[in-house]
Design a protein around this motif. Structure first.
Motif: not given
Length: 573
Positions: A140-161
């Protein structure tokens, strides 16, 4: 601002994974909601899909992101996980896959509960749960980090999503969906990363990657070799006792096929690490100050995102969207593996075999679904509190290595030399020795400074020492208690765990037939002292396991064989 094109790419990949998962769920036998059908896909996973799902289970988000991260920060020599987990698959195939599949177990904890009883098996579930939670958290942390790069979303928000999406997807079905989405995952990683590497390699901001210009190999200092070997053994041996691995082994059609899965997947793990290694090397030779990022990644929360950063800043937009979307889809499909494994163990080995022995199949399935939600929450908390993906990924084998590996080794190969007293003592010793070394990533201070303490790390191999202490305690205490009771030094009334001489006449065993099915009842004197077993099962209708104690002896006269009646006519169980 949120990157709309990035959102579109990831949504398309998620739809594809979800579609494959729903299609695969239809392969489940209609109306069959048994444990085997949901947890093990009816033991009907073929060789092709089995190889892909075994490989893809290990080659997840933490695997590819963590490998690139450690190459960038420490060098190739410290990238132990791909080789460590590959060797663990080989050893698992040689020493465990065949025996476990032949016995027809449903989960990894079944042989432990066979030997040590239900409650001790429930206690051993805890390190197994921690291992799966840490692994899922890394994903999940890896996915959150990836999403924060792709769509410029906050890391914590992307992990929870990401956690919410993964848990929702996992609720769709059992191992059929997991296995077939793993095939898509492996294809996405292979194509996505290899497509991006040429563009990143020849980017104008990337200099020479020769060893003379860039130190991407790294080195092990003279005082770090014991530390290095300790971590290598942690990955190799600690990578074996995982339900996420044995779920694939036990779902195979035959024991031989289970071994083949392990060997081929080991090769696949090494091959699939190559793209991540190359991306880490490229990041090492990049002049980051000249890129759109603006500065070299040095902080832990930056280095953990080094792979998506390379794809984002060193490749064209249309290439990076495909690569990042593929990586995200791969991570999403592997997240369900760990969540399903942990919830399967809880539903079967804790809820059913300890609290509700006569629970219906549908009740177990619903308990498993609730467990999926709980494991998802625990994994999310871990993903948000530990910064380094590679550190999180390595730590996930720690408790499993120290506590679970010695116990599984003994019950599979030397079960007559261990009992519940030894198991409990070994559990406590391993836990205390491991905790005494501290854990910086969890904020646990070192209670004992072993030789080689450098002020921050334990360079002494205390993890391996903890495992060895656990193994010797298990054997030593088991033999001691057996001698004390069998020699009459202690009265049978003191056999509180009822596993040496004070054996109950009728208790449940793992995989025992459901109510209404026939059982053969034999005295404990005929079979030998087996934990909790005066009652033995002939042919297990639920998992197809034949109890070795009831197999006919080739050298025995048919009239004397307890498995045969007069004239050599087999009894019906």
């Amino acid at each position: 601002m949120i990157n709309i094109a990035g959102v579109i790419s990831i949504v398309l990949f998620y739809i594809m994974i979800l579609g494959v998962g729903i299609w695969a769920a239809r392969k489940k036998e209609a109306g069959n909601d048994s444990e085997e059908e949901v947890m093990l896909a009816g033991r009907n996973i073929g060789l092709f899909v089995g190889i892909f799902t075994m490989t893809a289970t290990w080659v997840g988000g933490g695997y590819i992101n963590g490998t690139a991260e450690v190459i960038y920060t420490s060098g190739l020599i410290w990238c132990q996980a791909p080789f460590g987990y590959a060797l663990s698959l080989v050893l698992g195939g040689v020493f465990f896959a065949n025996k476990m599949r032949q016995q027809g177990y449903v989960t990894m904890l079944d042989p432990l509960q066979d030997s040590f009883g239900g409650r001790m098996g429930g206690l051993l579930f805890l390190p197994a749960l921690c291992g799966e939670v840490f692994w899922a958290a890394g994903i999940l942390a890896a996915l959150g980090a990836t999403l924060s790069v792709i769509i410029d979303m906050d890391h914590r928000t992307s992990v929870i999503l990401s956690a919410c999406i993964a848990v929702f997807y996992t609720l769709f079905g059992g191992l059929y969906s997991v296995a077939y989405t793993d095939v898509i995952q492996l294809f996405c990683i292979f194509v996505g990363l290899w497509l991006c590497i040429p563009f990143a390699w020849y980017d104008k901001h990337v200099g020479s990657l020769s060893m003379e210009d860039v130190d991407w190999v790294g080195e092990v200092a003279s005082n770090e070799w014991f530390y290095y070997v300790d971590y290598a053994l942690l990955l190799i041996l600690g990578g074996i006792p995982w339900q996420v691995y044995f779920q694939r082994v036990l779902s195979s059609k035959t024991a031989v096929r289970a071994q083949i899965l392990s060997y081929v997947a080991a090769v696949g793990c090494v091959l699939m690490a190559i793209p991540s290694v190359l991306i880490g090397v490229i990041a090492k030779g990049t002049a980051w100050n000249e890129t759109s990022y603006g500065h070299a990644p040095t902080k832990a929360d930056e280095t953990s995102m080094i792979l998506p950063m390379v794809l984002q800043h060193l490749t064209p937009d249309y290439v990076s969207f495909f690569g990042l979307g593929a990586v995200s889809a791969a991570v999403m499909s592997s997240a369900d593996s760990s969540v399903l494994s942990a919830s399967s163990m809880f539903a079967r080995n804790v809820y059913k075999l300890i609290f509700r022995q006569r629970a219906s199949e549908m009740e177990i399935i619903w308990v498993m679904r609730v467990s999926i939600l709980i494991v998802g929450v625990l994994s999310t908390i871990m993903a948000l509190t530990i910064p380094s993906i590679y550190g999180l990924w390595s730590m996930c084998s720690d408790l499993v290595y120290c506590i679970l590996f010695p116990q599984l080794l003994m019950v599979v190969h030397f079960k007559h030399h261990c009992n519940t007293y030894g198991s409990l003592a070994a559990y406590i010793i391993a836990f205390l020795v491991r905790i005494s070394g501290g854990e910086p990533m969890l904020g646990l201070p070192a209670l004992i400074h072993y030789p080689g303490w450098d002020g921050e790390r334990q360079l002494f191999p205390f993890r391996t020492m903890s495992m060895i202490f656990s193994l010797t305690t298990l054997v030593g205490v088991s033999e001691l208690t057996r001698w004390l009771f069998e020699s009459g030094k202690l009265a049978p009334g003191y056999d509180w765990f009822r596993c040496v001489v004070n054996i109950p006449e009728d208790v449940e065993r793992v995989g025992e037939p459901a109510e209404g099915e026939q059982m053969s009842v034999m005295s404990s004197g005929q079979i030998g002292r087996v934990y909790g077993a005066a009652t033995m099962v002939g042919k297990d209708e639920m998992n197809g396991r034949i109890n070795p104690a009831l197999e006919p002896d080739d050298d025995m006269d048919p009239a004397e064989d307890p498995a045969e009646g007069a004239g050599g006519i087999p009894l019906v169980y």
